[in-house]
Design a protein around this motif. Sequence first.
Motif, PDB file in Angstrom:
ATOM      1  N   GLY A 231       0.786  -1.224   0.000  1.00  0.00           N
ATOM      2  CA  GLY A 231       0.000   0.000   0.000  1.00  0.00           C
ATOM      3  C   GLY A 231       0.817   1.271   0.000  1.00  0.00           C
ATOM      4  N   GLY A 232       2.110   1.153  -0.295  1.00  0.00           N
ATOM      5  CA  GLY A 232       2.954   2.341  -0.358  1.00  0.00           C
ATOM      6  C   GLY A 232       3.665   2.685   0.930  1.00  0.00           C
ATOM      7  N   ILE A 233       3.585   1.830   1.957  1.00  0.00           N
ATOM      8  CA  ILE A 233       4.296   2.156   3.199  1.00  0.00           C
ATOM      9  C   ILE A 233       5.800   1.921   3.050  1.00  0.00           C
ATOM     10  CG2 ILE A 233       2.266   1.643   4.575  1.00  0.00           C
ATOM     11  CD1 ILE A 233       3.627  -0.874   5.569  1.00  0.00           C
ATOM     12  N   ALA A 234       6.176   1.199   2.000  1.00  0.00           N
ATOM     13  CA  ALA A 234       7.584   1.046   1.649  1.00  0.00           C
ATOM     14  C   ALA A 234       7.681   1.129   0.131  1.00  0.00           C
ATOM     15  CB  ALA A 234       8.152  -0.269   2.166  1.00  0.00           C
ATOM     16  N   ALA A 235       8.890   1.318  -0.351  1.00  0.00           N
ATOM     17  CA  ALA A 235       9.096   1.366  -1.804  1.00  0.00           C
ATOM     18  C   ALA A 235      10.489   0.861  -2.146  1.00  0.00           C
ATOM     19  CB  ALA A 235       8.905   2.786  -2.340  1.00  0.00           C
ATOM     20  N   LEU A 236      10.573   0.162  -3.257  1.00  0.00           N
ATOM     21  CA  LEU A 236      11.843  -0.286  -3.814  1.00  0.00           C
ATOM     22  C   LEU A 236      12.184   0.583  -5.013  1.00  0.00           C
ATOM     23  CD1 LEU A 236      14.202  -2.276  -4.375  1.00  0.00           C
ATOM     24  CD2 LEU A 236      12.533  -3.690  -5.624  1.00  0.00           C
ATOM     25  N   HIS A 237      13.384   1.127  -5.034  1.00  0.00           N
ATOM     26  CA  HIS A 237      13.878   1.899  -6.178  1.00  0.00           C
ATOM     27  C   HIS A 237      15.133   1.234  -6.720  1.00  0.00           C
ATOM     28  CE1 HIS A 237      11.237   4.987  -4.511  1.00  0.00           C
ATOM     29  NE2 HIS A 237      11.357   5.654  -5.652  1.00  0.00           N
ATOM     30  N   ILE A 238      15.191   1.086  -8.040  1.00  0.00           N
ATOM     31  CA  ILE A 238      16.352   0.495  -8.706  1.00  0.00           C
ATOM     32  C   ILE A 238      16.766   1.390  -9.868  1.00  0.00           C
ATOM     33  CG2 ILE A 238      17.240  -1.475 -10.008  1.00  0.00           C
ATOM     34  CD1 ILE A 238      15.307  -3.256  -8.516  1.00  0.00           C
ATOM     35  N   GLY A 239      18.049   1.705  -9.932  1.00  0.00           N
ATOM     36  CA  GLY A 239      18.608   2.452 -11.045  1.00  0.00           C
ATOM     37  C   GLY A 239      19.871   1.766 -11.542  1.00  0.00           C
ATOM     38  N   THR A 240      20.199   1.972 -12.807  1.00  0.00           N
ATOM     39  CA  THR A 240      21.349   1.322 -13.421  1.00  0.00           C
ATOM     40  C   THR A 240      22.368   2.369 -13.860  1.00  0.00           C
ATOM     41  OG1 THR A 240      19.938  -0.460 -14.216  1.00  0.00           O
ATOM     42  CG2 THR A 240      22.101  -0.262 -15.230  1.00  0.00           C
ATOM     43  N   LYS A 241      23.640   2.083 -13.629  1.00  0.00           N
ATOM     44  CA  LYS A 241      24.706   2.977 -14.071  1.00  0.00           C
ATOM     45  C   LYS A 241      24.954   2.758 -15.563  1.00  0.00           C
ATOM     46  CE  LYS A 241      29.407   4.412 -12.879  1.00  0.00           C
ATOM     47  NZ  LYS A 241      30.429   4.327 -11.821  1.00  0.00           N
ATOM     48  N   GLU A 242      25.096   3.834 -16.285  1.00  0.00           N
ATOM     49  CA  GLU A 242      25.317   3.745 -17.726  1.00  0.00           C
ATOM     50  C   GLU A 242      26.579   2.952 -18.026  1.00  0.00           C
ATOM     51  OE1 GLU A 242      25.626   6.676 -21.651  1.00  0.00           O
ATOM     52  OE2 GLU A 242      25.650   7.497 -19.625  1.00  0.00           O
ATOM     53  N   LYS A 243      26.486   2.066 -19.005  1.00  0.00           N
ATOM     54  CA  LYS A 243      27.647   1.285 -19.410  1.00  0.00           C
ATOM     55  C   LYS A 243      28.649   2.179 -20.113  1.00  0.00           C
ATOM     56  CE  LYS A 243      25.288  -3.168 -19.840  1.00  0.00           C
ATOM     57  NZ  LYS A 243      24.976  -4.318 -20.736  1.00  0.00           N
ATOM     58  N   SER A 244      29.912   1.841 -19.932  1.00  0.00           N
ATOM     59  CA  SER A 244      30.979   2.640 -20.549  1.00  0.00           C
ATOM     60  C   SER A 244      30.844   2.644 -22.068  1.00  0.00           C
ATOM     61  CB  SER A 244      32.349   2.077 -20.169  1.00  0.00           C
ATOM     62  OG  SER A 244      32.533   2.115 -18.783  1.00  0.00           O
ATOM     63  N   GLN A 245      31.070   3.807 -22.649  1.00  0.00           N
ATOM     64  CA  GLN A 245      31.018   3.914 -24.102  1.00  0.00           C
ATOM     65  C   GLN A 245      32.330   3.416 -24.695  1.00  0.00           C
ATOM     66  OE1 GLN A 245      28.287   4.959 -25.795  1.00  0.00           O
ATOM     67  NE2 GLN A 245      27.244   5.070 -23.808  1.00  0.00           N
ATOM     68  N   GLN A 246      32.218   2.550 -25.707  1.00  0.00           N
ATOM     69  CA  GLN A 246      33.415   2.006 -26.362  1.00  0.00           C
ATOM     70  C   GLN A 246      33.809   2.917 -27.530  1.00  0.00           C
ATOM     71  OE1 GLN A 246      35.077  -0.581 -25.160  1.00  0.00           O
ATOM     72  NE2 GLN A 246      33.593  -0.790 -23.505  1.00  0.00           N
TER      73      GLN A 246
END
Length: 246
Positions: A231-246
């Motif tokens: 019900g929104g009493i907790a939340a999971l956040h996930i983010g990804t770091k950009e992969k290195s550009q070749q």
Amino acid sequence: MNAKANSSSSSSSKEHVHALFENIAPKYDMMNDLLSFRRHKAWRKFTMRKMNVQPSQTALDLCCGTCDWTIAIAKASVTGHITGLDFSQNMLDVGAVKLQKEGLKEQITLIQGNAMELPFADNSFDYVTIGFGLRNVPDYLQVLKEMERVVKPGGMVVCLELSKPMWQPFKGLYYLYFERMLPMMGKWVAKRFDEYKWLPDSLKLFPDAKQLSELFRQAGLNGVQAYPLTGGIAALHIGTKEKSQQ
């Protein structure tokens, strides 16, 4: 003058939070079970499914407390080295006993440190996690930037934290419980009223799920996903770091 005052206030708050967690460490696990109705364990299992940790992957668990999540990550990684960092030595001492019982002292390293100034090189870990600790730091964005810095390109930054339910009547009932009943339960069970009054006080200042998603983006993370829990009493956040550009 204002900068000095702000610095003094931040230092005072940091010392207060440090003392708080040093005091509640012995009964922290019991109170987590009681105050969340054991839902924090289901939230962590959901988070682990979303993370999908593979054998040999490495992780840094910030504000690791008594190490329940640190241990879960280590077991999923099987052989990958896991580091747990917390500013409360009393919390780490409780966690160290668990590591001994689980036979994980070789796989997990515990460090007393500051989540705002991580003592690790850039691009060091496959995952960097923080569970129920971000709302207790002086600068949320600074911690997220540090997490983004030390995670490897393509790696995940993961935050599991209390949040703010938005729909009535559940919202009203939740805040009645969280602001009135929770501190009293802390007083009766753990003999600590002021410490458990800090929890609702800290949540008042904390961003809601949408605002925290924006902070993830400001920290440089991509593909940010937010999952409201119970019900929104907790939340999971996930983010990804950009992969290195070749």
